[in-house]
Design an enzyme around this catalytic site. Structure first.
Site, PDB file in Angstrom:
ATOM      1  N   TYR A 455       0.844  -1.207   0.000  1.00  0.00           N
ATOM      2  CA  TYR A 455       0.000   0.000   0.000  1.00  0.00           C
ATOM      3  C   TYR A 455       0.871   1.245   0.000  1.00  0.00           C
ATOM      4  O   TYR A 455       0.933   1.969  -0.973  1.00  0.00           O
ATOM      5  CB  TYR A 455      -0.958  -0.019   1.192  1.00  0.00           C
ATOM      6  N   SER A 535      -6.380   1.251  -4.465  1.00  0.00           N
ATOM      7  CA  SER A 535      -6.468   2.678  -4.156  1.00  0.00           C
ATOM      8  C   SER A 535      -5.073   3.294  -4.292  1.00  0.00           C
ATOM      9  O   SER A 535      -4.510   3.303  -5.381  1.00  0.00           O
ATOM     10  CB  SER A 535      -7.065   2.880  -2.766  1.00  0.00           C
ATOM     11  N   ASP A 618     -17.642   4.140  -7.726  1.00  0.00           N
ATOM     12  CA  ASP A 618     -16.526   4.561  -6.872  1.00  0.00           C
ATOM     13  C   ASP A 618     -16.444   6.081  -6.899  1.00  0.00           C
ATOM     14  O   ASP A 618     -15.975   6.677  -7.869  1.00  0.00           O
ATOM     15  CB  ASP A 618     -15.218   3.946  -7.368  1.00  0.00           C
ATOM     16  N   HIS A 653     -15.755   1.880  -3.871  1.00  0.00           N
ATOM     17  CA  HIS A 653     -14.329   1.777  -3.586  1.00  0.00           C
ATOM     18  C   HIS A 653     -13.983   0.488  -2.840  1.00  0.00           C
ATOM     19  O   HIS A 653     -12.812   0.159  -2.691  1.00  0.00           O
ATOM     20  CB  HIS A 653     -13.888   3.001  -2.777  1.00  0.00           C
TER      21      HIS A 653
END
Length: 685
Positions: A455, A535, A618, A653
């Site tokens: 991430y 993301s 999203d 999302h």
């Protein structure tokens, strides 16, 4: 492969002396209102679906995922008025159901079952908070994965909803007045027609809704119209006497704290902490003394007390900074329960209100613990524990005795003892020591097909947690690697700062180094390595593939931020300048331009197989990011492997996604990854 033709436009922006082509600008338009975008989405899905249908492992993964996810799952209970409120999923229900018990071990009864709210299961129960006396519960409805919420109220005794309804709530907490007269919540102004899913989020405000009145009568408690980028969230203290308002402007943990004395009918706000410079997270209060977790003069966090009644010298240190990273704290049962990260693993310590050590919570293993909420004078609390091979178990904890006992233990269709979990450290490009978890089924030997996840942003720590979907990959002899790269919060503010703004390249270097370490140690090969992230992690995957296309067999970027020069123009994107920088500033623009996935596709290089995923609803990272990125991939000469996009309908999302859609998506992802890593997918006995 034969991809759908994507129309190009002559869109060129001149930014700081550089001409920036954006031939797919029209794909930013909302799929709901633009017929051409809708047609493009349908055409892309047809091509992707046809390809995925040819993958031999898809049906096996789908069947096994349905079995693995089919176990009882419980959420952390909330205790109010002697009642216990919690979520429960029987296994493959699309949405978890809210239950209530009138005693700890009593029979649960259904309060809210969202599974009948929509035929496709895509309308979810989001936030829910019971009143102090446990008689009412305010809850949010999330439709199709959007960040927007509609708030409603239910009578707990009868199970019947009241007439109260609040619309256009977003990025909100729900906090009840202690007398049950109403609750505080946050919302944006109603957006213009057709702009709900793309317009910038500005002018956040805190309101009070009185039960039995229309939303038009709600009282605006706090707002900053002169500073429209600021957001405000309210929290009533456990004694019911104070409203603590936390103000932020972006994604950084930099807050202002405002107090309202709820015993004063004038409800006049007064600033306790000014400046948007540091993190301040409320742990509780004793009268006018407030306890906060802060990074002020402590990059890894400390606990301080602040006397709101004092005119000077308000701040005193209660628990100093430690080598471990302080994640949060809460006054529970008269003790400060403090959660720390030690090399990305949870450790929970107890302190007296004067800061003296008072032991630790004995956790069932190496993993992640969360919870320890509840009223600060109640010694009964609950926490959840999970790890890569340990499904989430709920424990009841008695603060007085220090005893933790299982409250709900899931029964699963696999043997957790059949898996090995290890942690090792590797060196990044600049020599920084980075931790990485490795999970595999016992007996799996390398090199093996390996899924590398990362991430690396927004101070968000990637911690050990159980995932049924990942287990389906591990059962087939795959390896899971999770790299705790910079940009996260695993080692406090310095770790976050080391991977954002001008330092963002460190994130990509850390991830590339993780891949190289896996290969060098014989865990996998370039032909067996898949990378995944969502993301900000989707940005990570897109950027790293551009920089090292030779290093991976396949890539799975999900709901990614792919156009780094226009991200701040849509919905919540403006918040992200804290981590990414501002494209309107030359220095930031140059850094963003250097790694933006959409702008740095390397024509003439052989790229790995790519399956990008996004969703039409999203409104956090608008799907136009992925649409433009995939269009550019398909137009470039980057080899013969497939570069596809999977676009979910009636999803957002990630949160609120129904179980059926989760199963379908991961069956596709793992079958795609198996195809390009050479994994032989077999039925599981």
């Amino acid at each position: 492969m034969s991809y759908p033709e994507t129309r190009r436009v002559d869109q060129v922006d001149k930014l700081f002396g550089e001409k920036i082509e954006d031939p797919y600008r029209w794909l930013e338009n909302d799929v709901r209102s633009d017929a051409e975008v809708a047609s493009w989405v349908a055409a892309q899905n047809r091509v992707t679906d046809a390809y995925l249908a040819t993958l031999p492992g898809r049906a096996i993964f789908k069947e096994r995922l349905r079995t693995l996810i089919d176990y009882e799952r419980f959420g952390l209970p909330t205790k109010k008025g002697g009642r216990y409120f919690y979520t429960h999923n029987s296994g493959v229900q699309n949405q978890s159901v809210l239950y209530v018990r009138d005693s700890l071990d009593g029979a649960g009864r259904v309060l809210i079952d969202p599974n009948g709210w929509a035929a496709d299961g895509a309308t979810a129960l989001s936030e829910w908070v019971p009143s102090e006396n446990g008689r009412l519960i305010a809850y949010g409805i999330q439709d199709g994965g959007t960040d927007w919420r509609t708030l409603k109220v239910l009578d707990v005794a009868t199970g019947k909803p009241l007439d109260d309804e609040v619309k256009w709530a977003k990025f909100t907490a729900i906090s009840w007045a202690h007398n049950g007269s109403g609750f505080f919540y946050s919302r944006f102004p109603e957006p213009e027609q057709g702009a709900a899913f793309q317009a910038l989020n500005l002018n956040h405000a805190l309101y009070f809704h009185k039960i039995g009145t229309p939303q038009s009568a709600d009282i605006k408690v706090y707002s900053t119209p002169d500073k429209p980028k600021q957001s405000h969230v309210g929290q009533v203290t456990d004694d019911g006497k104070w409203l603590v308002i936390t103000t932020s402007e972006g994604t950084d943990n930099r807050y202002e704290i405002t107090l309202i004395d709820l015993t004063d009918s004038r409800m006049r706000p007064r600033t306790l902490v000014r400046g948007l410079e540091n993190s301040w997270e409320l742990a509780g209060n004793i009268g006018s003394t407030f306890y906060f977790v802060t990074d002020k003069d402590a990059s890894r966090g400390r606990i301080v007390a602040m006397d709101a009644a004092a005119s000077t010298d308000r701040l005193r240190e209660v628990v100093p900074q430690d080598e471990a990273t302080l994640q949060g704290a809460k006054i529970t049962g008269g003790k400060l329960m403090a959660s720390y990260l030690v090399d990305a693993k949870t450790e929970v310590r107890r302190y007296t209100l004067n800061g003296a050590r008072d032991g630790a919570v004995a956790l069932p293993g190496i993993g992640t613990a969360s919870g320890f909420g509840g009223d600060q004078d109640d010694p009964e609390t609950f926490f959840a524990f999970t790890s890569f091979a340990t499904p989430t178990t709920i424990y009841r904890y008695d603060v007085r005795t220090g005893q933790a006992t299982p409250w709900q233990t899931p029964k699963v269709a696999f043997d957790p003892n059949a898996y090995d979990v290890a942690q090792r450290f590797y060196g990044s490009k600049d020599g920084t020591r980075v931790p990485m978890f490795l999970v595999r089924k016992k007996g799996t030997t390398g090199p093996a097909p390996t899924l590398l996840y990362g991430y690396g942003g927004f101070n968000s720590s990637v911690l050990p947690s159980f995932s049924s979907s990942r287990l389906a990959w591990l059962e087939q002899g795959g390896v899971l690697a999770v790299a705790n790269i910079r940009g996260g919060g695993e080692y406090g503010k310095a770790w976050h700062d080391g991977g954002r703004l001008a330092n963002k390249q460190n994130v990509f270097d850390d991830f590339i180094a993780a891949a190289e370490d896996l290969i060098a140690n014989g865990d996998t090969t370039k032909q067996q390595l898949v990378i995944q992230g969502g993301s900000n992690g989707g940005l990570l995957v897109g950027a790293v593939v551009n920089q090292r296309p030779d290093l991976f067999a396949a890539a799975l970027p999900a709901v990614g931020v792919m156009d780094m020069l226009r991200f701040d123009r849509f919905t919540a994107g403006r918040y992200w300048v804290d981590d990414y920088g501002d494209p309107a500033k030359e220095a930031d623009f140059k850094a963003l331009r250097a790694y933006s996935p959409y702008h740095n596709i390397r024509k003439g290089k052989d790229y790995p197989a790519i399956l990008a995923t996004t969703a039409d609803t999203d409104d956090r990272v608008v799907p136009g990011h992925t649409f433009k990125y995939v269009a550019a991939l398909q137009a470039a000469k980057i080899g013969d492997k497939p570069h596809l996009v999977r676009i979910e309908t009636r999803a957002g999302h990630g949160s609120g996604k129904p179980t059926d859609k989760v199963i379908e998506e991961y069956a596709d992802l793992w079958a795609f990854s198996a195809r390009w890593t050479g994994m032989e997918v077999k039925p599981v006995e």
